[in-house]
Scaffold this motif. Structure first.
Motif, PDB file in Angstrom:
ATOM      1  N   SER A   1       0.837  -1.192   0.000  1.00  0.00           N
ATOM      2  CA  SER A   1       0.000   0.000   0.000  1.00  0.00           C
ATOM      3  C   SER A   1       0.874   1.245   0.000  1.00  0.00           C
ATOM      4  CB  SER A   1      -0.940   0.016   1.205  1.00  0.00           C
ATOM      5  OG  SER A   1      -0.194   0.047   2.409  1.00  0.00           O
ATOM      6  N   VAL A   2       0.245   2.334  -0.430  1.00  0.00           N
ATOM      7  CA  VAL A   2       0.895   3.640  -0.454  1.00  0.00           C
ATOM      8  C   VAL A   2       0.059   4.564   0.411  1.00  0.00           C
ATOM      9  CG1 VAL A   2       1.481   5.609  -1.905  1.00  0.00           C
ATOM     10  CG2 VAL A   2       1.847   3.318  -2.757  1.00  0.00           C
ATOM     11  N   GLU A   3       0.739   5.255   1.323  1.00  0.00           N
ATOM     12  CA  GLU A   3       0.029   6.194   2.192  1.00  0.00           C
ATOM     13  C   GLU A   3       0.391   7.619   1.785  1.00  0.00           C
ATOM     14  OE1 GLU A   3      -0.143   7.412   6.916  1.00  0.00           O
ATOM     15  OE2 GLU A   3       0.510   5.399   6.363  1.00  0.00           O
ATOM     16  N   ALA A   4      -0.641   8.385   1.496  1.00  0.00           N
ATOM     17  CA  ALA A   4      -0.469   9.803   1.201  1.00  0.00           C
ATOM     18  C   ALA A   4      -1.002  10.581   2.400  1.00  0.00           C
ATOM     19  CB  ALA A   4      -1.202  10.167  -0.078  1.00  0.00           C
ATOM     20  N   VAL A   5      -0.889  11.892   2.358  1.00  0.00           N
ATOM     21  CA  VAL A   5      -1.296  12.716   3.490  1.00  0.00           C
ATOM     22  C   VAL A   5      -2.754  12.457   3.882  1.00  0.00           C
ATOM     23  CG1 VAL A   5      -1.596  15.092   4.285  1.00  0.00           C
ATOM     24  CG2 VAL A   5       0.432  14.474   2.991  1.00  0.00           C
ATOM     25  N   LYS A   6      -3.628  12.281   2.889  1.00  0.00           N
ATOM     26  CA  LYS A   6      -5.055  12.171   3.187  1.00  0.00           C
ATOM     27  C   LYS A   6      -5.675  10.806   2.935  1.00  0.00           C
ATOM     28  CE  LYS A   6      -5.880  17.034   2.251  1.00  0.00           C
ATOM     29  NZ  LYS A   6      -6.565  18.012   1.452  1.00  0.00           N
ATOM     30  N   THR A   7      -4.905   9.824   2.419  1.00  0.00           N
ATOM     31  CA  THR A   7      -5.513   8.548   2.064  1.00  0.00           C
ATOM     32  C   THR A   7      -4.472   7.432   2.035  1.00  0.00           C
ATOM     33  OG1 THR A   7      -6.939   7.446   0.452  1.00  0.00           O
ATOM     34  CG2 THR A   7      -5.219   8.858  -0.439  1.00  0.00           C
ATOM     35  N   VAL A   8      -4.953   6.200   2.056  1.00  0.00           N
ATOM     36  CA  VAL A   8      -4.117   5.018   1.856  1.00  0.00           C
ATOM     37  C   VAL A   8      -4.695   4.263   0.670  1.00  0.00           C
ATOM     38  CG1 VAL A   8      -3.309   2.839   2.842  1.00  0.00           C
ATOM     39  CG2 VAL A   8      -3.515   4.854   4.296  1.00  0.00           C
ATOM     40  N   SER A   9      -3.833   3.820  -0.229  1.00  0.00           N
ATOM     41  CA  SER A   9      -4.284   3.122  -1.426  1.00  0.00           C
ATOM     42  C   SER A   9      -3.551   1.793  -1.557  1.00  0.00           C
ATOM     43  CB  SER A   9      -4.001   3.999  -2.652  1.00  0.00           C
ATOM     44  OG  SER A   9      -4.472   3.383  -3.818  1.00  0.00           O
ATOM     45  N   ASP A  10      -4.306   0.720  -1.804  1.00  0.00           N
ATOM     46  CA  ASP A  10      -3.694  -0.586  -2.036  1.00  0.00           C
ATOM     47  C   ASP A  10      -2.978  -0.613  -3.376  1.00  0.00           C
ATOM     48  OD1 ASP A  10      -4.526  -1.777   0.335  1.00  0.00           O
ATOM     49  OD2 ASP A  10      -6.370  -2.580  -0.535  1.00  0.00           O
ATOM     50  N   LEU A  11      -1.957  -1.449  -3.455  1.00  0.00           N
ATOM     51  CA  LEU A  11      -1.212  -1.675  -4.686  1.00  0.00           C
ATOM     52  C   LEU A  11      -1.539  -3.081  -5.187  1.00  0.00           C
ATOM     53  CD1 LEU A  11       2.191  -0.312  -3.360  1.00  0.00           C
ATOM     54  CD2 LEU A  11       0.706   0.818  -5.024  1.00  0.00           C
ATOM     55  N   PHE A  12      -1.919  -3.196  -6.463  1.00  0.00           N
ATOM     56  CA  PHE A  12      -2.337  -4.472  -7.026  1.00  0.00           C
ATOM     57  C   PHE A  12      -1.301  -4.988  -8.014  1.00  0.00           C
ATOM     58  CE2 PHE A  12      -6.150  -2.157  -5.841  1.00  0.00           C
ATOM     59  CZ  PHE A  12      -6.817  -3.105  -5.071  1.00  0.00           C
ATOM     60  N   LEU A  13      -0.992  -6.268  -7.910  1.00  0.00           N
ATOM     61  CA  LEU A  13      -0.005  -6.899  -8.782  1.00  0.00           C
ATOM     62  C   LEU A  13      -0.570  -7.042 -10.198  1.00  0.00           C
ATOM     63  CD1 LEU A  13       2.798  -7.914  -8.044  1.00  0.00           C
ATOM     64  CD2 LEU A  13       1.864 -10.207  -7.950  1.00  0.00           C
ATOM     65  N   PRO A  14       0.141  -6.525 -11.203  1.00  0.00           N
ATOM     66  CA  PRO A  14      -0.363  -6.618 -12.585  1.00  0.00           C
ATOM     67  C   PRO A  14      -0.403  -8.040 -13.137  1.00  0.00           C
ATOM     68  CG  PRO A  14       1.297  -4.896 -12.394  1.00  0.00           C
ATOM     69  CD  PRO A  14       1.323  -5.676 -11.112  1.00  0.00           C
ATOM     70  N   ILE A  15       0.575  -8.873 -12.756  1.00  0.00           N
ATOM     71  CA  ILE A  15       0.633 -10.256 -13.236  1.00  0.00           C
ATOM     72  C   ILE A  15       1.165 -11.146 -12.114  1.00  0.00           C
ATOM     73  CG2 ILE A  15       0.933  -9.691 -15.683  1.00  0.00           C
ATOM     74  CD1 ILE A  15       3.901 -10.200 -15.399  1.00  0.00           C
ATOM     75  N   SER A  16       0.971 -12.448 -12.255  1.00  0.00           N
ATOM     76  CA  SER A  16       1.388 -13.407 -11.233  1.00  0.00           C
ATOM     77  C   SER A  16       2.904 -13.564 -11.185  1.00  0.00           C
ATOM     78  CB  SER A  16       0.761 -14.776 -11.523  1.00  0.00           C
ATOM     79  OG  SER A  16      -0.641 -14.691 -11.533  1.00  0.00           O
ATOM     80  N   GLY A  17       3.405 -13.802  -9.968  1.00  0.00           N
ATOM     81  CA  GLY A  17       4.824 -14.043  -9.805  1.00  0.00           C
ATOM     82  C   GLY A  17       5.258 -13.944  -8.358  1.00  0.00           C
ATOM     83  N   LYS A  18       6.578 -13.977  -8.153  1.00  0.00           N
ATOM     84  CA  LYS A  18       7.172 -13.920  -6.814  1.00  0.00           C
ATOM     85  C   LYS A  18       7.855 -12.569  -6.629  1.00  0.00           C
ATOM     86  CE  LYS A  18      10.508 -16.271  -3.858  1.00  0.00           C
ATOM     87  NZ  LYS A  18      11.472 -17.373  -3.776  1.00  0.00           N
ATOM     88  N   VAL A  19       7.499 -11.875  -5.558  1.00  0.00           N
ATOM     89  CA  VAL A  19       8.119 -10.585  -5.241  1.00  0.00           C
ATOM     90  C   VAL A  19       9.558 -10.851  -4.798  1.00  0.00           C
ATOM     91  CG1 VAL A  19       8.009  -8.501  -3.825  1.00  0.00           C
ATOM     92  CG2 VAL A  19       5.881  -9.620  -4.576  1.00  0.00           C
ATOM     93  N   ILE A  20      10.535 -10.364  -5.573  1.00  0.00           N
ATOM     94  CA  ILE A  20      11.936 -10.673  -5.280  1.00  0.00           C
ATOM     95  C   ILE A  20      12.735  -9.476  -4.764  1.00  0.00           C
ATOM     96  CG2 ILE A  20      12.081 -12.660  -6.816  1.00  0.00           C
ATOM     97  CD1 ILE A  20      13.401 -10.803  -8.914  1.00  0.00           C
ATOM     98  N   GLU A  21      12.176  -8.272  -4.892  1.00  0.00           N
ATOM     99  CA  GLU A  21      12.921  -7.096  -4.420  1.00  0.00           C
ATOM    100  C   GLU A  21      11.961  -5.964  -4.124  1.00  0.00           C
ATOM    101  OE1 GLU A  21      16.581  -4.180  -5.916  1.00  0.00           O
ATOM    102  OE2 GLU A  21      16.105  -5.970  -7.061  1.00  0.00           O
ATOM    103  N   PHE A  22      12.259  -5.219  -3.058  1.00  0.00           N
ATOM    104  CA  PHE A  22      11.547  -3.993  -2.706  1.00  0.00           C
ATOM    105  C   PHE A  22      12.541  -2.848  -2.823  1.00  0.00           C
ATOM    106  CE2 PHE A  22      10.671  -0.925   0.811  1.00  0.00           C
ATOM    107  CZ  PHE A  22       9.562  -0.322   0.243  1.00  0.00           C
ATOM    108  N   ASN A  23      12.102  -1.744  -3.359  1.00  0.00           N
ATOM    109  CA  ASN A  23      12.967  -0.569  -3.508  1.00  0.00           C
ATOM    110  C   ASN A  23      13.178   0.055  -2.133  1.00  0.00           C
ATOM    111  OD1 ASN A  23      14.244   1.812  -4.099  1.00  0.00           O
ATOM    112  ND2 ASN A  23      12.761   2.485  -5.634  1.00  0.00           N
TER     113      ASN A  23
END
Length: 125
Positions: free
Chosen positions: A58-80
């Protein structure tokens, strides 16, 4: 508004860059503009295998929180990890230093729902 033509997009305002079997994923310039000043990025799915459409963070902005949706199937291998101290990179450089995760694409992952830049522009007007 910046919508690079070499990327693919989703109706949920994520972008995806596919290089071999690895995809880099972030949010679009349009999305960051709608959210406003981003103050926090939460991704707790590192090393998880997820399906396209699943929430990967999810991404949190000053006034809201928004979920992040995966565009395609796979394994999350790295976070920035730069986003831990500089979440505003999503606002200032959404297609560059503001990428969110890297994904090892699942064999046979369905890419038919991904949009071209022109198709995405038509959705956001």
């Amino acid at each position: 508004m910046n919508t690079p033509s070499e990327l693919k997009y989703t109706k949920d305002h994520e972008w995806i860059r596919i290089e071999g079997n690895v995809a880099t994923i972030g949010i679009t310039d349009f999305a960051q503009g709608e959210l406003g000043d981003i103050v926090y990025v939460d991704v707790d799915t590192l090393d998880d295998e997820l399906n396209g459409g699943d929430v990967f963070g999810s991404v949190e902005a000053v006034k809201t929180v928004s979920d992040l949706f995966l565009p395609i199937s796979g394994k999350v291998i790295e976070f920035n990890s730069d986003l831990e101290d500089q979440p505003e990179l999503l606002n200032t450089d959404p297609y560059g230093d503001g990428w969110i995760i890297k994904l090892e694409i699942a064999d046979g992952a369905d890419q038919s729902e991904l949009l071209s830049a022109d198709d995405y522009k038509a959705i956001i007007g």
